[in-house]
Design a protein around this motif. Structure first.
Motif, mmCIF file in Angstrom:
data_model
loop_
_atom_site.group_PDB
_atom_site.id
_atom_site.type_symbol
_atom_site.label_atom_id
_atom_site.label_comp_id
_atom_site.label_asym_id
_atom_site.label_seq_id
_atom_site.Cartn_x
_atom_site.Cartn_y
_atom_site.Cartn_z
ATOM 1 N N TRP A 1 -48.224 33.151 -29.545
ATOM 2 C CA TRP A 1 -48.859 33.962 -28.124
ATOM 3 C C TRP A 1 -48.008 33.670 -27.123
ATOM 4 C CZ3 TRP A 1 -54.672 32.619 -28.626
ATOM 5 C CH2 TRP A 1 -55.146 33.214 -29.922
ATOM 6 N N LEU A 2 -48.013 32.152 -26.630
ATOM 7 C CA LEU A 2 -47.294 31.998 -25.475
ATOM 8 C C LEU A 2 -45.899 31.975 -25.535
ATOM 9 C CD1 LEU A 2 -49.011 28.833 -23.623
ATOM 10 C CD2 LEU A 2 -49.088 31.510 -23.091
ATOM 11 N N GLY A 3 -45.499 31.251 -26.795
ATOM 12 C CA GLY A 3 -44.050 31.112 -26.813
ATOM 13 C C GLY A 3 -43.190 32.171 -27.266
ATOM 14 N N LEU A 4 -41.908 32.435 -27.137
ATOM 15 C CA LEU A 4 -41.168 33.432 -27.698
ATOM 16 C C LEU A 4 -39.904 32.591 -28.158
ATOM 17 C CD1 LEU A 4 -38.656 33.978 -24.742
ATOM 18 C CD2 LEU A 4 -41.148 33.785 -24.123
ATOM 19 N N ASP A 5 -39.430 33.288 -29.011
ATOM 20 C CA ASP A 5 -38.251 32.646 -29.869
ATOM 21 C C ASP A 5 -37.130 32.338 -28.888
ATOM 22 O OD1 ASP A 5 -39.767 32.696 -32.289
ATOM 23 O OD2 ASP A 5 -38.983 34.701 -32.727
ATOM 24 N N GLY A 6 -37.179 32.973 -27.655
ATOM 25 C CA GLY A 6 -36.169 32.627 -26.831
ATOM 26 C C GLY A 6 -35.074 33.581 -27.043
ATOM 27 N N PHE A 7 -34.587 34.352 -25.726
ATOM 28 C CA PHE A 7 -33.550 35.136 -26.099
ATOM 29 C C PHE A 7 -32.178 34.537 -26.120
ATOM 30 C CE2 PHE A 7 -32.328 35.143 -21.758
ATOM 31 C CZ PHE A 7 -33.554 35.044 -20.794
ATOM 32 N N TRP A 8 -31.950 33.391 -25.481
ATOM 33 C CA TRP A 8 -30.875 32.680 -25.707
ATOM 34 C C TRP A 8 -30.633 31.927 -27.131
ATOM 35 C CZ3 TRP A 8 -32.613 29.414 -20.715
ATOM 36 C CH2 TRP A 8 -32.397 30.284 -19.554
ATOM 37 N N TRP A 9 -31.818 31.604 -27.623
ATOM 38 C CA TRP A 9 -31.721 31.276 -28.854
ATOM 39 C C TRP A 9 -31.479 32.287 -29.918
ATOM 40 C CZ3 TRP A 9 -32.171 26.872 -31.751
ATOM 41 C CH2 TRP A 9 -32.729 26.832 -33.147
ATOM 42 N N THR A 10 -32.221 33.459 -29.676
ATOM 43 C CA THR A 10 -31.911 34.420 -30.625
ATOM 44 C C THR A 10 -30.496 35.073 -30.378
ATOM 45 O OG1 THR A 10 -34.113 35.187 -29.867
ATOM 46 C CG2 THR A 10 -33.011 36.529 -31.310
ATOM 47 N N CYS A 11 -29.977 35.343 -29.221
ATOM 48 C CA CYS A 11 -28.585 35.684 -28.979
ATOM 49 C C CYS A 11 -27.589 34.678 -29.947
ATOM 50 C CB CYS A 11 -28.376 35.751 -27.370
ATOM 51 S SG CYS A 11 -29.241 36.889 -26.758
ATOM 52 N N LEU B 1 -43.611 30.439 -15.155
ATOM 53 C CA LEU B 1 -42.163 30.244 -14.913
ATOM 54 C C LEU B 1 -41.507 28.825 -15.488
ATOM 55 C CD1 LEU B 1 -39.894 32.041 -13.559
ATOM 56 C CD2 LEU B 1 -39.812 30.668 -11.756
ATOM 57 N N ALA B 2 -42.368 27.812 -15.081
ATOM 58 C CA ALA B 2 -41.892 26.578 -15.429
ATOM 59 C C ALA B 2 -42.105 26.371 -16.986
ATOM 60 C CB ALA B 2 -42.987 25.733 -14.941
ATOM 61 N N PHE B 3 -43.124 27.063 -17.711
ATOM 62 C CA PHE B 3 -43.366 26.979 -19.215
ATOM 63 C C PHE B 3 -42.343 27.664 -19.853
ATOM 64 C CE2 PHE B 3 -48.088 25.806 -18.738
ATOM 65 C CZ PHE B 3 -47.696 24.494 -19.072
ATOM 66 N N ALA B 4 -42.107 29.095 -19.287
ATOM 67 C CA ALA B 4 -40.828 29.635 -19.758
ATOM 68 C C ALA B 4 -39.558 28.992 -19.924
ATOM 69 C CB ALA B 4 -40.630 31.135 -19.059
ATOM 70 N N VAL B 5 -39.088 28.142 -18.866
ATOM 71 C CA VAL B 5 -37.958 27.420 -18.640
ATOM 72 C C VAL B 5 -37.931 26.192 -19.766
ATOM 73 C CG1 VAL B 5 -36.692 25.937 -17.286
ATOM 74 C CG2 VAL B 5 -37.402 28.009 -16.244
ATOM 75 N N LEU C 1 -54.333 31.590 -4.478
ATOM 76 C CA LEU C 1 -53.740 30.353 -4.833
ATOM 77 C C LEU C 1 -53.461 30.213 -6.440
ATOM 78 C CD1 LEU C 1 -53.349 27.083 -4.662
ATOM 79 C CD2 LEU C 1 -55.916 27.006 -5.238
ATOM 80 N N PHE C 2 -54.643 30.925 -7.136
ATOM 81 C CA PHE C 2 -54.411 30.767 -8.539
ATOM 82 C C PHE C 2 -53.429 31.796 -8.931
ATOM 83 C CE2 PHE C 2 -58.443 28.525 -7.843
ATOM 84 C CZ PHE C 2 -58.198 27.548 -9.116
ATOM 85 N N VAL C 3 -53.270 32.803 -8.424
ATOM 86 C CA VAL C 3 -52.060 33.811 -8.997
ATOM 87 C C VAL C 3 -50.957 33.092 -8.785
ATOM 88 C CG1 VAL C 3 -50.754 35.839 -8.033
ATOM 89 C CG2 VAL C 3 -53.263 35.916 -8.330
ATOM 90 N N LEU C 4 -50.560 32.065 -7.574
ATOM 91 C CA LEU C 4 -49.304 31.541 -7.609
ATOM 92 C C LEU C 4 -49.203 30.284 -8.407
ATOM 93 C CD1 LEU C 4 -49.127 31.205 -3.787
ATOM 94 C CD2 LEU C 4 -47.703 32.474 -4.980
ATOM 95 N N ILE C 5 -50.234 29.540 -8.703
ATOM 96 C CA ILE C 5 -50.171 28.795 -9.568
ATOM 97 C C ILE C 5 -49.836 29.133 -11.026
ATOM 98 C CG2 ILE C 5 -51.634 27.026 -11.023
ATOM 99 C CD1 ILE C 5 -53.151 26.490 -8.430
ATOM 100 N N SER C 6 -50.468 30.319 -11.372
ATOM 101 C CA SER C 6 -50.274 30.957 -12.874
ATOM 102 C C SER C 6 -48.668 31.369 -12.850
ATOM 103 C CB SER C 6 -51.205 32.237 -12.821
ATOM 104 O OG SER C 6 -52.563 32.009 -12.763
ATOM 105 N N ALA C 7 -48.382 31.847 -11.537
ATOM 106 C CA ALA C 7 -46.870 32.555 -11.546
ATOM 107 C C ALA C 7 -46.101 31.233 -11.805
ATOM 108 C CB ALA C 7 -46.439 33.191 -10.444
ATOM 109 N N VAL C 8 -46.115 30.101 -11.058
ATOM 110 C CA VAL C 8 -45.141 29.080 -11.204
ATOM 111 C C VAL C 8 -45.391 28.354 -12.280
ATOM 112 C CG1 VAL C 8 -45.000 26.663 -10.204
ATOM 113 C CG2 VAL C 8 -45.234 28.915 -8.698
ATOM 114 N N ASN C 9 -46.592 28.325 -12.891
ATOM 115 C CA ASN C 9 -46.815 27.614 -14.275
ATOM 116 C C ASN C 9 -46.088 28.343 -15.386
ATOM 117 O OD1 ASN C 9 -47.937 25.434 -12.992
ATOM 118 N ND2 ASN C 9 -50.043 25.827 -14.162
#
Lengths: 168, 306
Positions: free
Chosen positions: A154-164, A128-132, A118-126
Motif C-alpha cells: 500500500w504505502l510502498g512503491l517499487d520505486g521508479f528509479w529502481w524500476t528504471c 515526502l520523507a517516507f517517499a525519499v 498543521l496536520f495537513v503539513l505534517i502529512s505532506a512532510v511525512n
C-alpha cells in the motif's frame, strides 16, 4: 462613542487571518517533540526492531535477498507505527491545546483551521520523507542488509528509479 | 474619560436547569482596575468566560470593544484571560508558553516576562504538569501581566502563591499599570488583600450583581460603631444595620451611610467609629442566612492572616 470604541481596538494592530492561523500552527509546533521528535523516534525504534527481526529471519531461513523475502517484508507495516501516535496527539491537540488557544484569544475558527493545516503539513512532510526513504531503501538494496521497512504494501512503491534501473 | 469598553445588558447564562448568570447588566470603563468579587460558585469565572467569548450567552447582549466577543478575532486579540484552572498541552513547559505568547499578544513585553520569571522563581524547564499549584498560578500571572492586553482578566491569580509572591504580584501589577494603563478585571475571594488595588467593585452572588460601585464610595458606605451597648443602641436606632456583634455591655454595630454630622454626633456621645473593610462589608452583604455563623469564622481567619 462608537468611534472611540472602534479607535481603541484598532490600535491593537489586528492581525490578518492567515497570520492568526499560522500562529496556531506555530503554537502546536513550539514543542517540536510532540509532532516531529516523537513520531520520528518511533520510526527509528520501529526500524531497529525491523532490522533485528529481519536478521533473525535471515539466519533461520538462510537469506533475505530473495524476491520472496523482499515481498514478505512488505507485510510488516512497521512504517505505519507513528500514525497511531499521531492519532492520539490529534485528540490531545483538542483537549489540551484548545483551552490554551482560547486563553490566548484565538477564535474557534482560527484554531480549527490552524490545527487542520498543521496536520495537513505534517502529512505532506511525512509523505515526502517516507517517499525519499523508500527510494533510498531501494537504491541501497535494503540499507545494504536486505532489510525493507519503508517499501510496505500500500504505502510502498517499487520505486521508479529502481524500476528504471532494472528495466533498462 | 468615561468611555466604556464592556457593556453588558440582561446577560443570562444557563447550564441546563442551573442559571449561572442571571440577568446581569453593567459596564466596564477604560483603564480602571475592577474587582470581580464573590463566593465560590457565584459565577465569576462564567462571567469572565462570557466576556472572553469562551462561553455563549443564553440571552442578553454583551459588547466588548464595541462588538460581541464571540468568534471576533479583532476583539479577542485585545483580551487576555488565563483561567485559574487553565490547561496546557501535555508536554508543555513554562518556556513554551512564554515563547508562544508574543504571537498572540501585540503588546507583549519579553523583558518584563523574564523579570517576572525571576521574581516568581519559576522553573522554565520543568513540565507544567509537574509544577506546584503556586507555580502553575505564576505561569498564568506572568502571561497576563506581560501580555499588556487592553483588557486583562485575572482569575484567582494567587491560588497557591506564597505571601512573598502575592506581594510581588500586587507590586508589579501596580507598577506596570501606572506605566501602561489598561483595564483589569481581577476576580478573587481574597478581598482584603486586593482592596487597595481596586477602583471599582463588582460583587456577584448566585449569578446576580449585588454591588456595582466605586471602591472608595463603597468603603465609605458603612461604618462600625463601637461603644457601650446602650449608647450604641440609641445611636443606631432606625438606621440601616448591616451587622451587629457584642460582648457583655459592649456592642459593635455596622451601619450604612453616615454623614459627617452624624459621625461628629456619634463621637460626641463617646462612641468609636471605625471604617469597615471591603471584605467585611462584602461578606456581610453576601452572607445568606444559613451560612451566617460559618462566614463569621472565615472572616476572622482572613483578618488574622492579613
Amino acid at each position: 462613542m462608537t468611534d472611540l470604541l472602534a479607535g481603541t481596538a484598532a490600535s491593537v494592530h489586528p492581525r490578518s487571518a492567515p497570520a492568526r492561523i499560522w500562529n496556531v500552527v506555530r503554537l502546536h509546533l513550539i514543542d517540536r517533540r510532540t509532532y516531529i521528535g516523537i513520531p520520528w523516534l518511533i520510526v527509528e525504534m520501529a526500524f531497529v526492531i525491523t532490522v533485528f527481526i529481519a536478521q533473525i529471519i535471515g539466519f533461520t531461513t538462510g537469506g533475505l535477498g530473495t524476491p520472496d523475502a523482499i515481498e514478505g517484508q512488505r507485510y510488516s507495516w512497521a512504517v505505519l507505527s507513528p500514525q497511531w501516535y499521531l492519532v492520539i496527539v490529534g485528540v490531545q491537540a483538542i483537549s489540551f491545546g484548545f483551552p490554551l488557544a482560547l486563553g490566548f484569544g484565538v477564535t474557534r475558527r482560527d484554531f480549527y483551521l490552524g490545527t487542520a493545516l498543521l496536520f495537513v503539513l505534517i502529512s505532506a512532510v511525512n509523505a515526502l520523507a517516507f517517499a525519499v526513504l523508500t527510494q533510498l531503501e531501494q537504491v541501497t538494496e535494503g540499507w545494504f542488509i536486505d532489510t525493507y521497512m519503508f517499501n510496505a504494501l500500500w504505502l510502498g512503491l517499487d520505486g521508479f528509479w529502481w524500476t528504471c534501473s532494472r528495466s533498462s | 474619560m468615561t468611555d466604556s469598553i464592556v457593556r453588558v445588558a440582561g446577560l443570562t447564562k444557563k447550564f441546563g436547569a442551573f442559571t449561572a448568570i442571571d440577568d446581569v447588566s453593567f459596564t466596564v470603563e477604560r483603564n480602571k482596575i475592577y474587582g470581580l468579587l464573590g463566593r465560590n460558585g457565584a459565577g465569576k469565572t462564567t462571567l469572565m468566560q462570557l466576556l472572553t467569548g469562551q462561553q455563549f450567552a443564553t440571552s442578553g447582549t454583551l459588547e466588548v470593544f464595541g462588538a460581541s466577543p464571540v468568534e471576533n478575532a479583532r476583539v479577542l486579540q485585545s483580551l487576555c484571560f488565563i483561567k485559574e484552572s487553565q490547561k496546557y498541552p501535555d508536554s508543555f513547559r513554562p518556556d513554551h508558553v512564554l515563547a508562544s505568547a508574543p504571537w498572540f499578544f501585540a503588546h507583549w513585553d519579553a523583558a518584563f516576562a523574564a523579570r517576572l520569571v525571576d521574581d516568581f522563581r519559576l522553573p522554565l524547564n520543568r513540565p507544567i504538569k509537574k509544577l506546584s499549584r503556586g507555580q502553575l498560578s505564576a505561569v498564568g500571572v506572568i502571561v497576563e501581566l506581560a501580555s499588556r492586553a487592553p483588557l486583562t482578566f485575572f482569575d484567582e491569580p494567587y491560588l497557591g502563591l506564597d505571601a512573598v509572591a502575592r506581594q510581588i504580584f500586587y507590586d508589579r501589577l501596580l507598577e506596570d499599570y501606572a506605566e501602561h494603563p489598561r483595564t483589569i478585571i481581577l476576580s478573587t475571594h481574597l478581598i482584603d488583600e486586593v482592596s487597595n488595588l481596586l477602583e471599582h467593585v463588582l460583587v456577584i452572588d448566585e449569578g446576580r450583581i449585588l454591588i456595582d460601585q466605586d471602591a472608595e464610595q463603597l468603603r465609605g458606605s458603612a461604618s462600625t460603631v463601637v461603644g457601650k451597648k446602650t449608647d450604641v443602641d440609641a445611636f443606631v436606632a432606625g438606621r440601616d444595620i448591616i451587622s451587629r456583634t457584642g460582648i457583655g455591655g459592649l456592642a459593635s454595630v455596622t451601619v450604612a451611610g453616615l454623614s459627617a454630622a452624624e459621625r461628629a454626633a456619634a463621637r460626641a456621645t463617646g462612641l468609636e467609629l471605625s471604617p469597615v473593610s471591603l471584605q467585611q462589608l462584602i461578606v456581610q452583604r453576601t452572607t445568606s442566612d444559613t451560612a451566617e455563623s460559618e462566614t463569621v469564622t472565615t472572616t476572622d481567619a482572613w483578618s488574622a492572616r492579613s
